[in-house]
Design an enzyme around this catalytic site. Sequence first.
Site, PDB file in Angstrom:
ATOM      1  N   GLY A 157      39.899  29.881  45.219  1.00 48.33           N
ATOM      2  CA  GLY A 157      40.615  29.878  43.942  1.00 48.33           C
ATOM      3  C   GLY A 157      39.732  29.964  42.721  1.00 48.33           C
ATOM      4  O   GLY A 157      40.182  29.733  41.598  1.00 48.33           O
ATOM      5  N   LEU A 216      35.475  22.042  29.807  1.00 47.19           N
ATOM      6  CA  LEU A 216      34.284  21.687  29.032  1.00 47.19           C
ATOM      7  C   LEU A 216      34.552  21.769  27.522  1.00 47.19           C
ATOM      8  O   LEU A 216      35.197  22.704  27.049  1.00 47.19           O
ATOM      9  CB  LEU A 216      33.113  22.606  29.384  1.00 47.19           C
ATOM     10  CG  LEU A 216      32.593  22.552  30.823  1.00 47.19           C
ATOM     11  CD1 LEU A 216      31.414  23.500  30.985  1.00 47.19           C
ATOM     12  CD2 LEU A 216      32.186  21.134  31.193  1.00 47.19           C
ATOM     13  N   ALA A 235      36.966  26.209  31.161  1.00 51.21           N
ATOM     14  CA  ALA A 235      37.873  25.246  31.782  1.00 51.21           C
ATOM     15  C   ALA A 235      37.961  23.988  30.918  1.00 51.21           C
ATOM     16  O   ALA A 235      38.348  24.053  29.761  1.00 51.21           O
ATOM     17  CB  ALA A 235      37.442  24.953  33.214  1.00 51.21           C
ATOM     18  N   LYS A 277      35.259  35.651  26.742  1.00 50.26           N
ATOM     19  CA  LYS A 277      34.788  34.297  26.448  1.00 50.26           C
ATOM     20  C   LYS A 277      33.670  34.288  25.406  1.00 50.26           C
ATOM     21  O   LYS A 277      33.708  33.492  24.452  1.00 50.26           O
ATOM     22  CB  LYS A 277      34.308  33.635  27.745  1.00 50.26           C
ATOM     23  CG  LYS A 277      35.432  33.361  28.736  1.00 50.26           C
ATOM     24  CD  LYS A 277      34.896  32.809  30.049  1.00 50.26           C
ATOM     25  CE  LYS A 277      36.014  32.505  31.030  1.00 50.26           C
ATOM     26  NZ  LYS A 277      35.508  31.966  32.314  1.00 50.26           N
ATOM     27  N   THR A 322      49.517  31.428  31.795  1.00 48.42           N
ATOM     28  CA  THR A 322      49.435  32.767  32.381  1.00 48.42           C
ATOM     29  C   THR A 322      48.182  33.493  31.907  1.00 48.42           C
ATOM     30  O   THR A 322      47.454  33.014  31.031  1.00 48.42           O
ATOM     31  CB  THR A 322      50.667  33.604  32.000  1.00 48.42           C
ATOM     32  OG1 THR A 322      50.560  33.987  30.614  1.00 48.42           O
ATOM     33  CG2 THR A 322      51.957  32.835  32.202  1.00 48.42           C
ATOM     34  N   VAL A 370      53.514  28.581  36.447  1.00 48.62           N
ATOM     35  CA  VAL A 370      53.428  27.399  37.319  1.00 48.62           C
ATOM     36  C   VAL A 370      52.698  27.759  38.616  1.00 48.62           C
ATOM     37  O   VAL A 370      53.027  27.281  39.692  1.00 48.62           O
ATOM     38  CB  VAL A 370      54.821  26.791  37.616  1.00 48.62           C
ATOM     39  CG1 VAL A 370      55.377  26.122  36.395  1.00 48.62           C
ATOM     40  CG2 VAL A 370      55.787  27.851  38.131  1.00 48.62           C
ATOM     41  N   LYS A 374      43.392  33.740  27.568  1.00 52.69           N
ATOM     42  CA  LYS A 374      42.361  34.226  26.637  1.00 52.69           C
ATOM     43  C   LYS A 374      42.785  35.453  25.834  1.00 52.69           C
ATOM     44  O   LYS A 374      42.035  35.894  24.960  1.00 52.69           O
ATOM     45  CB  LYS A 374      41.083  34.561  27.427  1.00 52.69           C
ATOM     46  CG  LYS A 374      40.435  33.372  28.093  1.00 52.69           C
ATOM     47  CD  LYS A 374      39.231  33.756  28.909  1.00 52.69           C
ATOM     48  CE  LYS A 374      39.600  34.283  30.272  1.00 52.69           C
ATOM     49  NZ  LYS A 374      40.119  33.261  31.188  1.00 52.69           N
ATOM     50  N   ASP A 415      36.077  39.426  31.816  1.00 51.51           N
ATOM     51  CA  ASP A 415      36.471  38.056  31.503  1.00 51.51           C
ATOM     52  C   ASP A 415      35.375  37.353  30.704  1.00 51.51           C
ATOM     53  O   ASP A 415      35.655  36.630  29.737  1.00 51.51           O
ATOM     54  CB  ASP A 415      36.757  37.298  32.808  1.00 51.51           C
ATOM     55  CG  ASP A 415      37.354  35.931  32.554  1.00 51.51           C
ATOM     56  OD1 ASP A 415      38.402  35.870  31.886  1.00 51.51           O
ATOM     57  OD2 ASP A 415      36.777  34.935  33.012  1.00 51.51           O
TER      58      ASP A 415
END
Length: 625
Positions: A473, A421, A419, A491, A363, A280, A387, A487
């Site tokens: 952010g 898309l 995100a 992806k 998370t 959260v 991921k 990262d």
Amino acid sequence: KSGRTTTLGRGGSDYTAAILAAGLNADYLEIWTDVNGVLTANPKMVSKAFTIPEMTYSEALEMSHFGAKVLYAPTIRPVRSHGIPTIIKNTFNSDHPGTTIQSERTSNPLILTGISSIDNISILSIEGTGLQGVAGFASRFFNILASNGVNIIMITQASSEQSISIAIAQEKVKLAKSVVEKEFEYELRRKSVDPIKISLDLSLIAIVGENMKNSPGVSGKLFHTLGINGINVEAISQGSSELNITFAIKTHDEKRAINSIHDSFFLSHYKTIHLFMVGVGLIGSKLIEQIIQNAARIKDSLGIELIINGLSNSRKMLISADALDPGNYAPLLESSKTPANINQLIEKMVDYNFTHSIFIDNTASAEVPRFYERILDNNISISTPNKVAMSSEFNQFIGLKSLSKKRGVPFKYETNVAAGLPVISTLENLFNSGDQISKIEAVLSGSVSYIFNTFSANGPDFSEVVKEAQTLGFTEPDPREDLSGADVRRKILILAREAGSEVESTDIEIHSILNDACLNAQSVEDFYVELGKDNQRFRSSVTSAEKENKRLRFIASFEGGKGVISLKAVPVNHPFYALSGSDNMIVLHSNRYNRTPLVVRGPGAGADVTAAGVLAEIIGIAGLI
């Protein structure tokens, strides 16, 4: 015997009243009890059960036979023969109209009238080639049971005549098995009859309704509802009157089955979705905010009611069978006495056995995905921007997708890549429709995209731009997750797999933006110190690119089973040149899109767009389950 006036045994006051009503040819019979008439289901199991305004005598008899305790079956017979309407009323709520039972209903648009169930049931099955075409076999089978006081509640027989199954009270199953084995001792010894089979701990559920007659699709809807909720049917029986469909399931599935059927047939104007959310922070808090803002619209326009039943951060968790207050979740979670424990949260989620549940993993944890298989195996859907699972070993990637397909449980991870898309869904549609992807080129990090769209030869130092991106952010808490290319590798790996390539992370080569000192820094603070020392190198790179009228882009590409991630200077005519802000762009080359590639572009970072992507998945899943 004592000469006292009394009533007639169990349920006797109702039965006595019915006999008197028939004897007097009364206009109607009122039975006063402690509930508001006959309900659509047992209210102890189905909180949304409601009173049935009208039902026929036949429906009432079926409901009472299958456990509707408000009715005593013999009560119906005297009034039915005289056509006397019977009204079930509540002593404690005398103004409520209750339920009227009569020969015909004046109106009822619903296909089903009610759902009943009986617990503590066993199924005894006798089968073998010795049954086929043998006259008198069934007679022997039923006679031996009847002569030993074994009441048969349900019967099914295969059309091949090679098996007969009966449902009986579990307390009688040992006796039934013993007497049947004795009766067919000769056939068992000759092996023309197989050993008697027993299934224990079952419940019988009956759906009842006059409107089922000549209504196509009732059975299909019923068993589809059970199937998508992971409920296995052990046996099925339907009479030719089409008034009742009865089936046997494991008792531990009874509540879930009745609730799912009730939702499907009685509450089809809206569907309740129970959400269990881990994480959260930025994404999770935005998701809750968007659920609050859109709840009324989603319910009114889409018929979907979203209820949060579980929340967990890294320290504490809240979980309840009742809806949690989303507008007050932060103080509730902070004051919770229950420490965070993903295993316990999942156990509770499974125990609640709600009809429609979705687990949301917001998370970046490597621990939570270890539970995905267990969650899917319990027919609970998953939506996640995490991921880790889909970028780990290929076997896990394909295993989770296969399990989702096998169980018929949605597993959605669109937000893994860009995100909100629609990238993964687009690739899936191309792949599933037979197109072959030859090459993928992509700017997949919204944070790195923002950094290089902001960084210029005459602007702030590179390290300052990175800090700004973190403050907004756009980056992970440790910006190296983005700048190292780790990262982006996850992806492009996911995209390559969705395009049909069996690849591992080692097949993706990274040309890192950062030097070893930055990558090996002990903390984020130390990282920024080292990054500051390297500002001049970045300044030289951007200055050189701008002189050639080019722009720096961190590009991932995949072709021929191999992937490369590197920082490149792209010219004006390149699709990536015009990217701005935190935009992502994915360029897909395929057999169909060979001259002009398919391009997906839009914001690829930020809690708002990621949360919106998860919410879209939740709504999409709700439409499937």
